[in-house]
Design a protein around this motif. Structure first.
Motif: not given
Length: 124
Positions: A2-7, A31-36, A114-117
């Motif tokens: 899994q590749v996590v993208f931080l936004i 990929a996995i979305l990680t809002p911050v 599957a993971g999304a966020t």
């Protein structure tokens, strides 16, 4: 893997076009979305980067200082929509890679589990 993208972008109901594109694009890339939340401190954001396993960060130019220490790939959006903006150049390279097949050229995620966020909360 899994590749996590931080936004890290402007938040609230008035999401910028870039932020909206990133939300759709990250999920389309499977990929996995990680809002911050932009109100977090550098230290809190660093923790999220480390804990989430983020490999890439998309960040609005106003908040780039919050991820200066990140060891992964950082894509800065200047919200211009023009060539010369690192975010626009990243999109252009992606279009070249996909041979302009767009959404139809993407593999569909068949696993509904599957993971999304990956979301983090913080209370002070």
């Amino acid at each position: 893997m899994q590749v996590v993208f931080l936004i890290i972008a402007k938040t609230g109901f008035d999401l910028s076009q870039t932020s909206t594109e990133m939300h759709h694009g990250v999920l389309a890339a499977r990929a996995i979305l990680t809002p911050v939340n932009t109100r977090l401190t550098k230290g809190e954001i660093s923790y999220i980067l480390e804990h989430s396993g983020s490999k890439m960060v998309f960040v609005d130019h106003e908040y780039a200082h919050l991820v200066e220490a990140f060891k992964g790939k950082i894509i800065v959006s200047k919200d211009t929509g023009r060539f010369g903006c690192p975010y626009e150049e990243y999109l252009s390279k992606g279009r070249q890679h996909s041979n302009e097949h767009g959404w139809l050229g993407l593999d569909v995620e068949l696993d509904e589990n599957a993971g999304a966020t990956l979301c983090y909360t913080y209370v002070r």
